[in-house]
Design an enzyme around this catalytic site. Structure first.
Site: not given
Ligand code: SIN
Length: 536
Positions: A320, A340
């Site tokens: 992430h 974002r």
């Molecule tokens: C996700 O991984 O779909 C949720 C995580 C986020 O809120 O960035």
């Protein structure tokens, strides 16, 4: 630990470019060639040395990360223990393994088919990545959108490698899943006229991210858990599954349970088994800190592989882009993509934006790593960790004062504990380990190649191809949890489980020996991460 005077000095450069960045509008998106280049050079998945080829089993020849291969190339945790497989402690129609959103959805739909359902979960019911998901759930529910457009986004985000039937099931069922959740009581964010609020996520061509502030997963889990309890479905907590049981026809027929409180092993016989044990972030691939919950140790991959289920896309891990890089107390914790989605831009030490703020996660992460490693434009924190800024104060400028506090209350609190005010100050970020894009390959009903063995949620593979888009995980746990539960529950009516055995585990050990694998004394599944070194 608030920002140091040195960091505050650097923040001035971000502030100096902010008004101009807001005025200029969106940064240019990368072309396909640029995306491929940054991925191949900087995404952690492309580091050759991080993976190895499996030499036995149904994925022989496929590359997977070393940390996972170490668990696959290991002997069973219960080898040598004597079991009376005739001594059945639980005899049910459907055994659901895992107490997150996928397990809960599966249990509910299986029970609706009239099945007797037992859920076992390694920690507490609800201790799962579901509750950690913040930003939202995707579904095409607006006039300018459709499941077909959502499908194209899913395929594009997945580098067009997704199993098309699974992506189609995901996107077609999405509006149904959203309505189901709402009917059960999930409090989604809405406008005063009652229509659902929705924003963009990375890689979405329409605004279809539905949220409950920035604790969407917790709200969904709260609702599903209440429903399971209200409908009287049996749940056993602190009860792990350490091995599957197959019957004499090679079909799934139950599991060996391990009571984490008493240390006892018990046998559950089941006509169908649904694995919903989540992901494997706690394997800390390549040493990355993780957003994942404590129990995310890839158990389904291990026991499913031993039983003959195939893994898919386990060479693609999701980093992430916006993990916390500072303060150190929250290193690697999730900063939701909703930040974002609301317009905050990644910015380097000179206050320059270097990547379109809504690139897909794989590309955004690779671009951040490039900015730091190749261009030397990262910000060194007092601990030596290097990150880039995520310019959260832009959000109130774009959407009006009070937006950050209203839309991101959990984020505001997470940083305020360390005297960082994200309404006025940017956050320091670096990619963190978030999700396994792959898992055990399923069909549209959630069934694996092992008959009567189903998988749902993060443990399942094929839906997201090489990279999942934000909000499609909360979606897939519901869509494939429901599909697996419905199918497994209905099918159970016609199944008679034959004699149970662990012969497949013995065969697995033999195959591993024949392949010359040195297990180094390892046993699996891991069940809980190991953060301490035992002093003998
Ligand atoms: C996700 O991984 O779909 C949720 C995580 C986020 O809120 O960035």
């Amino acid at each position: 630990m608030s920002y140091t005077p040195q960091l505050r000095e650097l923040i001035k450069k971000v502030e100096a470019t902010r008004a101009d960045r807001v005025k200029k509008g969106n940064f240019r998106r990368m072309t396909m060639d640029e995306r491929d280049e940054v991925l191949s050079k900087f995404h952690p998945d492309f580091i050759e040395a991080s993976m190895r080829k499996l030499t036995f089993g149904v994925n022989r020849g496929d590359k997977i990360p070393h940390e996972l291969a170490d668990l696959i190339e290991a002997r069973s945790l219960i080898e040598g223990l004597k079991f009376d497989l005739e001594k059945i402690a639980y005899d049910v129609d459907v055994l659901v393994v895992g107490g997150g959103g996928a397990g809960a959805s599966a249990a509910l739909l299986a029970q609706e088919q009239g099945a007797d359902v037992l859920m076992v979960t390694k920690l507490r019911f609800g201790d799962a990545n579901t509750v950690m998901a913040q930003g939202g759930i995707q579904a095409a529910d607006k006039e300018n959108d459709s499941p077909a457009i959502h499908y194209l986004d899913v395929m594009g985000g997945g580098r067009f490698e997704n199993v098309p039937e699974l992506a189609r099931a995901l996107t077609n069922d999405a509006p149904i899943a959203l309505k189901w959740l709402e009917d059960l009581g999930v409090m989604f964010d809405k406008f005063p006229d009652g229509t659902m609020k929705s924003i963009h996520g990375g890689g979405t061509s329409r605004k279809r991210m539905h949220s409950a502030r920035d604790y969407s997963g917790a709200e969904i889990m709260r609702t599903l858990r209440d429903e399971v309890r209200n409908r009287g479905i049996r749940v056993i907590e602190f009860c792990a599954v350490v091995e599957l049981l197959l019957d004499s026809d090679g079909k799934a027929g139950g599991a060996v349970l391990y009571n984490m409180e008493t240390g006892e092993y018990e046998v559950a016989r089941a006509k169908t088994v649904i694995l919903a044990t989540g992901g494997s972030g706690r394997l800390h691939y390549q040493g990355f800190p993780t957003t994942n919950h404590y129990g995310a140790t890839g158990d389904a991959l291990v026991i499913g592989y031993r039983a003959g289920a195939k893994m898919a896309f386990m060479h693609t891990i999701q980093y992430h882009p916006t993990g916390a890089a500072y303060p150190p107390q929250i290193l690697g914790l999730l900063i939701t993509e909703k930040v974002r989605g609301l317009g905050a831009e990644p910015v380097n030490i000179d206050g320059e934006q270097f990547v379109y703020h809504l690139e897909t996660r794989d590309v955004a992460s690779a671009a951040i790593i490039r900015e730091i490693k190749e261009r030397g434009k990262g910000i060194t924190t007092p601990t030596g960790m290097v990150g880039v800024w995520l310019d959260s104060p832009m959000i109130d400028i774009i959407h009006g004062p009070g937006t950050v506090e209203k839309e991101l209350p959990a984020m505001v609190r997470q940083f305020a504990r360390f005297n960082v005010d994200i309404v006025r100050e940017p956050m320091l970020i670096y990619p963190c380990l978030h999700y396994q894009n792959g898992g055990l390959l399923i069909d549209e009903n959630g069934m694996t190649a092992v008959e009567n063995l189903y998988v749902a949620g993060e443990a399942a593979g094929g839906i997201h191809g090489g990279n999942r888009l934000m909000g499609n995980s909360l979606l897939d746990i519901v869509v494939f949890g429901r599909r697996a539960g419905r199918h497994a529950g209905a099918r159970a009516k016609d199944i008679k489980v034959k004699k149970l055995s662990l012969n497949h585990v013995d065969a697995y050990h033999k195959e591993m020996e024949a392949a010359g694998v040195d297990t180094g004394g390892r046993v699996s599944p891991m069940l809980l991460p190991r953060y301490t070194h035992r002093v003998e």
